[in-house]
Enzyme design. Structure first.
Site, PDB file in Angstrom:
ATOM      1  CD  GLU A  22      -9.263  -8.237 -13.349  1.00  0.00           C
ATOM      2  OE1 GLU A  22     -10.012  -7.357 -13.800  1.00  0.00           O
ATOM      3  OE2 GLU A  22      -9.473  -9.453 -13.441  1.00  0.00           O
ATOM      4  CE1 TYR A  74     -18.387  -4.430  -8.086  1.00  0.00           C
ATOM      5  CE2 TYR A  74     -20.730  -4.853  -8.309  1.00  0.00           C
ATOM      6  CZ  TYR A  74     -19.438  -5.321  -8.165  1.00  0.00           C
ATOM      7  OH  TYR A  74     -19.215  -6.667  -8.111  1.00  0.00           O
ATOM      8  CE1 TYR A 134     -19.586 -11.757 -11.139  1.00  0.00           C
ATOM      9  CE2 TYR A 134     -18.218 -10.073 -10.099  1.00  0.00           C
ATOM     10  CZ  TYR A 134     -18.615 -10.762 -11.224  1.00  0.00           C
ATOM     11  OH  TYR A 134     -18.044 -10.475 -12.437  1.00  0.00           O
ATOM     12  NE  ARG A 143     -13.332   0.227 -13.082  1.00  0.00           N
ATOM     13  CZ  ARG A 143     -13.694  -1.025 -12.789  1.00  0.00           C
ATOM     14  NH1 ARG A 143     -13.343  -2.028 -13.558  1.00  0.00           N
ATOM     15  NH2 ARG A 143     -14.404  -1.286 -11.716  1.00  0.00           N
ATOM     16  CG  HIS A 194     -19.984  -5.278 -17.353  1.00  0.00           C
ATOM     17  ND1 HIS A 194     -19.534  -4.793 -18.555  1.00  0.00           N
ATOM     18  CD2 HIS A 194     -18.932  -5.217 -16.499  1.00  0.00           C
ATOM     19  CE1 HIS A 194     -18.262  -4.456 -18.433  1.00  0.00           C
ATOM     20  NE2 HIS A 194     -17.859  -4.694 -17.205  1.00  0.00           N
TER      21      HIS A 194
HETATM   22  C1  HEM Z   1     -14.275  -1.710 -21.871  1.00  0.00           C
HETATM   23  C2  HEM Z   1     -13.702  -2.719 -21.347  1.00  0.00           C
HETATM   24  C3  HEM Z   1     -14.290  -3.645 -20.313  1.00  0.00           C
HETATM   25  C4  HEM Z   1     -14.436  -4.988 -20.467  1.00  0.00           C
HETATM   26  C5  HEM Z   1     -14.057  -5.808 -21.699  1.00  0.00           C
HETATM   27  C6  HEM Z   1     -14.970  -5.491 -19.234  1.00  0.00           C
HETATM   28  C7  HEM Z   1     -15.225  -6.833 -19.005  1.00  0.00           C
HETATM   29  C8  HEM Z   1     -15.637  -7.346 -17.783  1.00  0.00           C
HETATM   30  C9  HEM Z   1     -15.812  -8.754 -17.521  1.00  0.00           C
HETATM   31  C10 HEM Z   1     -15.584  -9.870 -18.537  1.00  0.00           C
HETATM   32  C11 HEM Z   1     -16.206  -8.870 -16.236  1.00  0.00           C
HETATM   33  C12 HEM Z   1     -16.522 -10.183 -15.523  1.00  0.00           C
HETATM   34  C13 HEM Z   1     -17.957 -10.532 -15.774  1.00  0.00           C
HETATM   35  C14 HEM Z   1     -18.260 -11.964 -15.373  1.00  0.00           C
HETATM   36  O1  HEM Z   1     -18.222 -12.251 -14.172  1.00  0.00           O
HETATM   37  O2  HEM Z   1     -18.524 -12.771 -16.280  1.00  0.00           O
HETATM   38  C15 HEM Z   1     -16.286  -7.542 -15.674  1.00  0.00           C
HETATM   39  C16 HEM Z   1     -16.637  -7.249 -14.367  1.00  0.00           C
HETATM   40  C17 HEM Z   1     -16.812  -5.953 -13.893  1.00  0.00           C
HETATM   41  N1  HEM Z   1     -16.655  -4.792 -14.618  1.00  0.00           N
HETATM   42 FE1  HEM Z   1     -15.981  -4.616 -16.498  1.00  0.00          FE
HETATM   43  N2  HEM Z   1     -15.171  -4.462 -18.362  1.00  0.00           N
HETATM   44  C18 HEM Z   1     -14.745  -3.311 -18.967  1.00  0.00           C
HETATM   45  C19 HEM Z   1     -14.757  -2.051 -18.426  1.00  0.00           C
HETATM   46  C20 HEM Z   1     -15.285  -1.723 -17.186  1.00  0.00           C
HETATM   47  C21 HEM Z   1     -15.328  -0.393 -16.633  1.00  0.00           C
HETATM   48  C22 HEM Z   1     -14.761   0.854 -17.291  1.00  0.00           C
HETATM   49  C23 HEM Z   1     -15.957  -0.492 -15.411  1.00  0.00           C
HETATM   50  C24 HEM Z   1     -16.290   0.576 -14.396  1.00  0.00           C
HETATM   51  C25 HEM Z   1     -15.997   1.814 -14.420  1.00  0.00           C
HETATM   52  C26 HEM Z   1     -16.281  -1.891 -15.215  1.00  0.00           C
HETATM   53  C27 HEM Z   1     -16.893  -2.406 -14.086  1.00  0.00           C
HETATM   54  C28 HEM Z   1     -16.950  -3.741 -13.769  1.00  0.00           C
HETATM   55  C29 HEM Z   1     -17.301  -4.240 -12.445  1.00  0.00           C
HETATM   56  C30 HEM Z   1     -17.688  -3.392 -11.239  1.00  0.00           C
HETATM   57  C31 HEM Z   1     -17.205  -5.636 -12.524  1.00  0.00           C
HETATM   58  C32 HEM Z   1     -17.399  -6.614 -11.382  1.00  0.00           C
HETATM   59  C33 HEM Z   1     -16.024  -6.955 -10.879  1.00  0.00           C
HETATM   60  C34 HEM Z   1     -15.947  -7.660  -9.540  1.00  0.00           C
HETATM   61  O3  HEM Z   1     -16.685  -7.315  -8.618  1.00  0.00           O
HETATM   62  O4  HEM Z   1     -15.067  -8.530  -9.420  1.00  0.00           O
HETATM   63  N3  HEM Z   1     -15.875  -2.610 -16.316  1.00  0.00           N
HETATM   64  N4  HEM Z   1     -15.927  -6.642 -16.645  1.00  0.00           N
END
Ligand code: HEM
Ligand code: FES
Lengths: 313, 317, 137
Positions: B241, B19, B292, B199, B169
């Site tokens: 995504e 990450y 995960y 991203r 998160h």
């Molecule tokens: C501002 C808008 C954002 C929203 C609404 C959002 C929402 C989410 C949600 C709902 C999840 C899934 C959590 C779960 O498993 O329940 C997630 C995963 C994640 N988010 Fe965000 N996120 C946002 C922005 C970001 C940004 C800007 C980053 C990094 C620079 C980030 C990094 C991550 C990472 C690393 C994961 C895990 C994804 C994976 O490994 O599949 N998120 N996010």
């Protein structure tokens, strides 16, 4: 969005003996919209100068409007605008930026302005009025003649504005009285000379109001205008390198085979942080807190002075 | 619903995955993109919205101004970038958006709720392939205040409505290590008005199903157990995504858009570089992230398939 | 510049059953220089809203009560403009864990962290600790 736009001075109005307003338009491009509290940066012969926008963002068609007070210094941007700029002239502007946004979750907005510090609030008040939100203005100004929008202000905001035209002591007393009464859900916004802003912020602190509800307009340059060379010792790599004026520390480190993570290269994400062990740093980011700046720096935008030493991970 | 390989935004730039803040500034700033799956995906979206509106659209009252702003912004972008398919006209405060691909038209008076039949974000989302989220930038952090979400990768809009950025998160393993997610939030709060950052996030989906919400996990999650050596190339899809973060200038809130792309492994392995990168990424993926992302259940089959393909193609690493 | 300090005013809402506990706390806090005002519940929502809106900027709200009424007060406090970290709820009042069903969004109250069936849609749930301050589960 472009890095800058060439805009034409469509209209200049003399608002008070020392304040003029300028309306800029573009005939060929759509200017980016902006939020209340934003400023634009004018590229003037003496450097970059920032001015708050005064138009209602909801009514903007394709124009930017600012109000500028002549400060008297011969070399200043304001003197230049007052004396050397005419309707029809073309100026370069960077797109609007907002360091002073309204907190729209607020239940009530209280503005404290002194002198030309009224400008961001002129835009905020018309925006809040369009939305039907609750606000009030406390305006310290030397006299009716010095007040840029006096008639309009009284017509539109008769129930919202309180003037502070009296002597210093009574002014202080009256400000304190109002500040003591602030209720939960209020956001406070301050714009004016440094001493005025400091006075209000200090008093808010004494009253125990958390900082997150107190907002100050503070202009600062986005970019160092004249970067210079400096030397860096990377303590844990036992290396010393030179950073030239045309490169960032991040780039110089990379060239020296030391790669640190980076993303934004604008000083807003914190990815390129290193530890500062010694020396003076010119911080140029908007990410680190004052506390973090004591021993950290962001290598994409910040620079050292003379010779500094850092540690990388 | 797979996309053609040429339009697939392959996510890996290195051989290892951890990450990191992998956002980059976009010029010009765009929040939406059209692909040749447009019609199919819009149709699927409309069906999901029809059948499960509560699950796919949620909002708090505070988000309304930003919804208006987001709708106007999105329609403007569509008309500007795809003028042969969309048009957007303004007369005073009255707007008309035309979608020529669907033969539809949306008319509204800006900020006048009586001029529309649904909430603005719910209207805008019906014309784009992206899921749309409004993150309110409040004095005490970023909060999810509205969303139209049809194609989530195993999360629930209803659950996260009103939630702050960090709490959203918490299920992500290791996300608080060195305050990673705190720094991301600070980064987002520094995004300048009208700027868009992009991203990519990735995962894997069994079958070409775009709509994999937490709510229907019982239906699609079990497919992970059906992966065999024979069907892995066809069943397993790389899910990417493309996420964009745009600062809405008027309200100072963030419009977060998610465009989801799927590509089956059989299609993906045609590209040698992609194959190599995917292989090394999965090989070094930490166990908690594999768990995960739901890959742990079929990781063996997946690795064998990739190794076999690499050796058949005579690719060495 | 020294950091801002929170205002030292706390508005405390307390159920009859927690009054002893709340009053004990008030004694401690008063010694530490806090100004506390205790409101005993039940309290009409009008009255609560009125009290909340009158608090000086930066005050805190503490709630000693069972879930449902605590939630009503918290909601009113958020609406009055309190930040999420200015509101504190007596955690010991949560004897049962609230589990949000990911399928049908029904909130179940359970007393252990084993697998269980959602009371509304009967799917088997394996609770995780993902917590929503909005749904309180
Ligand atoms: C501002 C808008 C954002 C929203 C609404 C959002 C929402 C989410 C949600 C709902 C999840 C899934 C959590 C779960 O498993 O329940 C997630 C995963 C994640 N988010 Fe965000 N996120 C946002 C922005 C970001 C940004 C800007 C980053 C990094 C620079 C980030 C990094 C991550 C990472 C690393 C994961 C895990 C994804 C994976 O490994 O599949 N998120 N996010
Ligand atoms: S790369 Fe983002 S702060 Fe330096």
């Amino acid at each position: 969005m472009e890095d800058f736009y060439e805009v034409k001075v469509q209209e200049i109005k003399q608002l008070t003996p020392t304040i003029k307003s300028f309306t800029f338009i573009s005939e060929n491009t759509e200017l980016p919209s902006f939020g209340a509290g934003s400023h634009i940066t004018l590229h003037l012969p003496m450097g970059m100068r920032q001015y708050s926008l005064i138009n209602n963002p909801l009514d903007m068609i394709n124009e930017y409007e600012i109000a500028v007070k002549k400060t008297g210094h011969l070399e200043s941007g304001s003197t230049y605008l007052h004396e050397d700029i005419y309707e029809g002239d073309v100026v370069k502007v960077s797109p609007p930026d907002n360091y002073f946004p309204l907190q729209m979750e607020g239940k009530h907005h209280v503005f404290f302005a002194a002198g030309i510090g009224i400008t961001p609030f002129w835009s905020m008040m018309s925006y809040l009025r369009s939305l039907g939100e609750s606000f009030e203005l406390h305006y310290a100004v030397s006299g009716q003649d010095a007040c840029p929008f006096y008639n309009e202000m009284n017509e539109r905001y008769a129930n919202q504005v309180t003037y502070y035209l009296m002597d210093r002591d009574s002014k202080t007393k009256k400000l304190k009285e109002r500040l003591r009464e602030l209720k939960v859900g209020t956001h406070v916004y301050i714009c004016g000379p440094q001493s005025y802003m400091d006075f209000i912020v200090t008093y808010c602190r004494e009253l125990g109001y958390p900082k997150k509800y107190i907002h100050e307009e503070r202009f600062k340059a986005r970019k160092l205008e004249h970067p210079t060379r400096f030397k860096v010792t990377i303590v844990n790599e036992k290396k010393t390198i030179q950073v030239n004026s045309n490169q960032s520390l991040l780039e110089a480190l990379h060239d020296a085979g030391i790669t640190i993570p980076s993303a934004c290269r604008q000083g807003i994400c914190g990815s390129c942080e290193v530890k500062v062990c010694n020396g003076e740093v010119l911080h140029n980011d908007t990410f680190l807190t004052a506390n973090e700046k004591t021993d950290k720096m962001l290598t994409c935008v910040s620079r050292g002075k003379g010779h500094i030493s850092i540690a990388v991970e | 619903m797979s996309v053609k390989a040429e339009q697939f935004p392959f996510p890996f730039t290195e051989d290892r995955y951890a990450y990191s803040n992998n956002s980059s500034l976009q010029k010009p700033a765009r929040s939406v993109t059209m692909t040749d799956r447009y019609l199919e995906e819009i149709q699927l979206k409309r069906e999901l919205l029809q059948a499960n509106h509560q699950r796919c659209f949620r909002s708090l009252p505070l988000s309304l101004e930003s919804q208006w702003e987001a709708m106007r912004r999105i329609f403007n972008e569509l008309a500007e970038n795809e003028p042969e398919h969309f048009s957007f006209e303004k007369r005073g405060n009255e707007y008309r958006f035309q979608n020529l691909l669907l033969g539809e038209e949306e008319r509204f008076k800006y900020r006048d709720l009586s001029s529309i039949e649904r909430q603005p974000l719910d209207i805008a989302g019906r014309h784009v392939q992206e899921d749309l989220i409004i993150m309110g930038d409040r004095h005490d952090g970023l909060f999810l205040e509205a969303g139209q979400l049809c194609f989530p990768s195993n999360w629930s809009l209803t659950f996260v409505l009103g939630m702050d950025f960090k709490s959203i998160h918490t299920p992500v393993p290791g996300i608080t290590h060195k305050d990673f997610i705190g720094k991301v939030e600070r980064f987002i709060s520094r995004i300048r008005q009208n700027e868009a950052w992009e991203r990519k996030n990735w995962s894997m989906t069994i079958s070409n199903k775009l709509d994999t919400p937490l709510e229907t996990y019982a239906n699609w999650g079990k497919l992970r157990l059906q992966v065999t050596d024979e069907n892995v190339g066809e069943l397993v899809h790389l899910r990417v995504e493309v996420q964009r973060l745009l600062r809405l200038p008027l309200t100072n809130d963030i419009l977060f858009t998610i465009h989801t792309y799927l590509l089956s492994l059989n299609d993906l392995i045609r590209n040698d570089l992609w194959l190599k990168r995917l292989y090394t990424t999965i090989q070094f993926l930490s166990d908690d992230i594999a768990e995960y992302k739901g890959i742990a259940l079929y990781k063996n089959e997946l690795m064998q398939f990739l190794e076999k393909t690499l050796s058949e193609k005579g690719i060495s690493l | 510049m020294t950091e801002f300090q929170n205002n030292k005013r706390i508005l405390i809402f307390s159920d009859q059953s927690y009054l002893l506990q709340a009053n004990e706390k008030v004694r401690e806090l008063t010694e530490e220089g806090y100004q506390c005002e205790v409101v005993s519940m039940p309290v009409s929502s009008n009255k609560a809203e009125q009290l909340l809106a009158q608090q000086p900027l930066g005050s805190l709200v503490w709630i000693y009560s069972e879930e449902d009424s605590a939630q009503a007060i918290e909601y009113a406090a958020r609406n009055a403009g309190f930040s999420k970290n200015e509101i504190w709820i007596n955690k010991s009042s949560e004897q049962n864990t609230r589990i949000f069903c990911s399928q049908c969004h029904h909130i179940n109250e359970i007393s252990s962290a084993e697998m269980f069936e959602c009371e509304r849609c009967h799917i088997k749930l394996d609770p995780s600790n993902h917590y929503s301050i909005y749904h309180k589960s």
